[in-house]
Scaffold this active site. Sequence first.
Site, PDB file in Angstrom:
ATOM      1  CG  ASP A 158      -0.197  -0.029   2.521  1.00 32.21           C
ATOM      2  OD1 ASP A 158       0.908  -0.614   2.570  1.00 32.21           O
ATOM      3  OD2 ASP A 158      -0.712   0.533   3.497  1.00 32.21           O
ATOM      4  CD  GLU A 159       5.708   1.597   3.033  1.00 32.80           C
ATOM      5  OE1 GLU A 159       6.578   2.405   2.700  1.00 32.80           O
ATOM      6  OE2 GLU A 159       5.886   0.698   3.858  1.00 32.80           O
TER       7      GLU A 159
ATOM      8  CE1 TYR B 286       8.871  -2.623  -0.307  1.00 35.45           C
ATOM      9  CE2 TYR B 286       7.909  -0.920   1.087  1.00 35.45           C
ATOM     10  CZ  TYR B 286       7.879  -2.198   0.564  1.00 35.45           C
ATOM     11  OH  TYR B 286       6.875  -3.054   0.902  1.00 35.45           O
TER      12      TYR B 286
HETATM   13  N1  LIG Z   1       5.883  -7.054   5.569  1.00 32.48           N
HETATM   14  C1  LIG Z   1       4.903  -6.161   5.426  1.00 32.48           C
HETATM   15  O1  LIG Z   1       4.414  -5.559   6.395  1.00 32.48           O
HETATM   16  C2  LIG Z   1       4.333  -5.885   4.040  1.00 32.48           C
HETATM   17  C3  LIG Z   1       3.246  -5.018   3.935  1.00 32.48           C
HETATM   18  C4  LIG Z   1       2.707  -4.758   2.669  1.00 32.48           C
HETATM   19  C5  LIG Z   1       3.242  -5.364   1.551  1.00 32.48           C
HETATM   20  N2  LIG Z   1       4.320  -6.195   1.666  1.00 32.48           N
HETATM   21  C6  LIG Z   1       4.858  -6.783   0.455  1.00 32.48           C
HETATM   22  O2  LIG Z   1       4.845  -8.193   0.538  1.00 32.48           O
HETATM   23  C7  LIG Z   1       5.950  -8.719  -0.206  1.00 32.48           C
HETATM   24  C8  LIG Z   1       6.770  -9.619   0.706  1.00 32.48           C
HETATM   25  O3  LIG Z   1       7.134  -8.867   1.845  1.00 32.48           O
HETATM   26  P1  LIG Z   1       7.897  -9.525   3.085  1.00 32.48           P
HETATM   27  O4  LIG Z   1       7.645  -8.642   4.265  1.00 32.48           O
HETATM   28  O5  LIG Z   1       7.567 -10.971   3.191  1.00 32.48           O
HETATM   29  O6  LIG Z   1       9.411  -9.325   2.601  1.00 32.48           O
HETATM   30  P2  LIG Z   1      10.749  -9.982   3.168  1.00 32.48           P
HETATM   31  O7  LIG Z   1      11.824  -8.971   2.907  1.00 32.48           O
HETATM   32  O8  LIG Z   1      10.552 -10.504   4.556  1.00 32.48           O
HETATM   33  O9  LIG Z   1      10.947 -11.248   2.222  1.00 32.48           O
HETATM   34  C9  LIG Z   1      11.305 -11.158   0.869  1.00 32.48           C
HETATM   35  C10 LIG Z   1      11.793 -12.518   0.418  1.00 32.48           C
HETATM   36  O10 LIG Z   1      12.157 -12.407  -0.957  1.00 32.48           O
HETATM   37  C11 LIG Z   1      13.427 -13.048  -1.152  1.00 32.48           C
HETATM   38  N3  LIG Z   1      14.063 -12.395  -2.296  1.00 32.48           N
HETATM   39  C12 LIG Z   1      14.582 -11.137  -2.352  1.00 32.48           C
HETATM   40  N4  LIG Z   1      15.078 -10.897  -3.569  1.00 32.48           N
HETATM   41  C13 LIG Z   1      14.849 -12.028  -4.313  1.00 32.48           C
HETATM   42  C14 LIG Z   1      15.111 -12.380  -5.650  1.00 32.48           C
HETATM   43  N5  LIG Z   1      15.726 -11.536  -6.499  1.00 32.48           N
HETATM   44  N6  LIG Z   1      14.743 -13.615  -6.072  1.00 32.48           N
HETATM   45  C15 LIG Z   1      14.135 -14.487  -5.235  1.00 32.48           C
HETATM   46  N7  LIG Z   1      13.871 -14.195  -3.948  1.00 32.48           N
HETATM   47  C16 LIG Z   1      14.214 -12.968  -3.497  1.00 32.48           C
HETATM   48  C17 LIG Z   1      14.177 -12.839   0.156  1.00 32.48           C
HETATM   49  O11 LIG Z   1      15.213 -13.795   0.329  1.00 32.48           O
HETATM   50  C18 LIG Z   1      13.046 -12.997   1.173  1.00 32.48           C
HETATM   51  O12 LIG Z   1      12.884 -14.337   1.563  1.00 32.48           O
HETATM   52  C19 LIG Z   1       6.734  -7.502  -0.730  1.00 32.48           C
HETATM   53  O13 LIG Z   1       6.314  -7.238  -2.054  1.00 32.48           O
HETATM   54  C20 LIG Z   1       6.287  -6.377   0.193  1.00 32.48           C
HETATM   55  O14 LIG Z   1       6.343  -5.136  -0.466  1.00 32.48           O
HETATM   56  C21 LIG Z   1       4.858  -6.465   2.884  1.00 32.48           C
END
Ligand SMILES: NC(=O)c1ccc[n+]([C@@H]2O[C@H](COP(=O)([O-])OP(=O)(O)OC[C@H]3O[C@@H](n4cnc5c(N)ncnc54)[C@H](O)[C@@H]3O)[C@@H](O)[C@H]2O)c1
Length: 161
Positions: A133-134, A158
Amino acid sequence: MILVTGGAGFIGANFVLDWLAQVDEPVVNLDKLTYAGNRENLASLAGDARHIFVQGDIGDAALTEHLLAEHRPRAVINFAAESHVDRSIHGPGEFIHTNVVGTFRLLEAVRGYWSTLPDAEKQAFRFLHVSTDEVYGSLAPTDPAFAETNRYEPNSPYSAS
Ligand SMILES: NC(=O)c1ccc[n+]([C@@H]2O[C@H](COP(=O)([O-])OP(=O)(O)OC[C@H]3O[C@@H](n4cnc5c(N)ncnc54)[C@H](O)[C@@H]3O)[C@@H](O)[C@H]2O)c1
């Protein structure tokens, strides 16, 4: 079979655990294991044949094409991302690499695979891309919730990527 990317991260790992707790459909889990990925998140799946973990990059087209051809998933769910705002300000390069170029290459590989599917499988196929949502910016405490029709107003590499 479904293909999950970023399934060793915070949200992806919880998705994989929930998925396999609820259905018997196997998961190929492609994750680069950056600083954000942690296989311990998936420790409870050790020995579970329904979970196939592959360490690799979503931007590696040869790898994703191979995984798609071998496992023939009916859906792809992309959680793989660089996701830490502060890191994106200090070093945006990895955010472009994964969130922009990596996502594009994954989409291209999946489109190539999808185009070979029979019509019924094509119709049923899904690519779910997880974002944030950011992309819509920030909310003050009294603002109404964001809607998908809001204008994009990202505030960091980001959210822009
Ligand atoms: N955590 C939150 O509060 C939140 C909120 C809204 C949206 N999101 C979205 O959800 C998605 C996942 O978020 P998260 O919090 O689980 O992130 P995270 O950073 O905890 O996990 C990301 C994962 O992706 C893997 N990764 C990174 N680059 C990679 C690549 N090139 N190829 C394969 N794997 C790769 C990392 O090893 C990691 O396991 C993101 O798109 C984020 O924007 C997260």
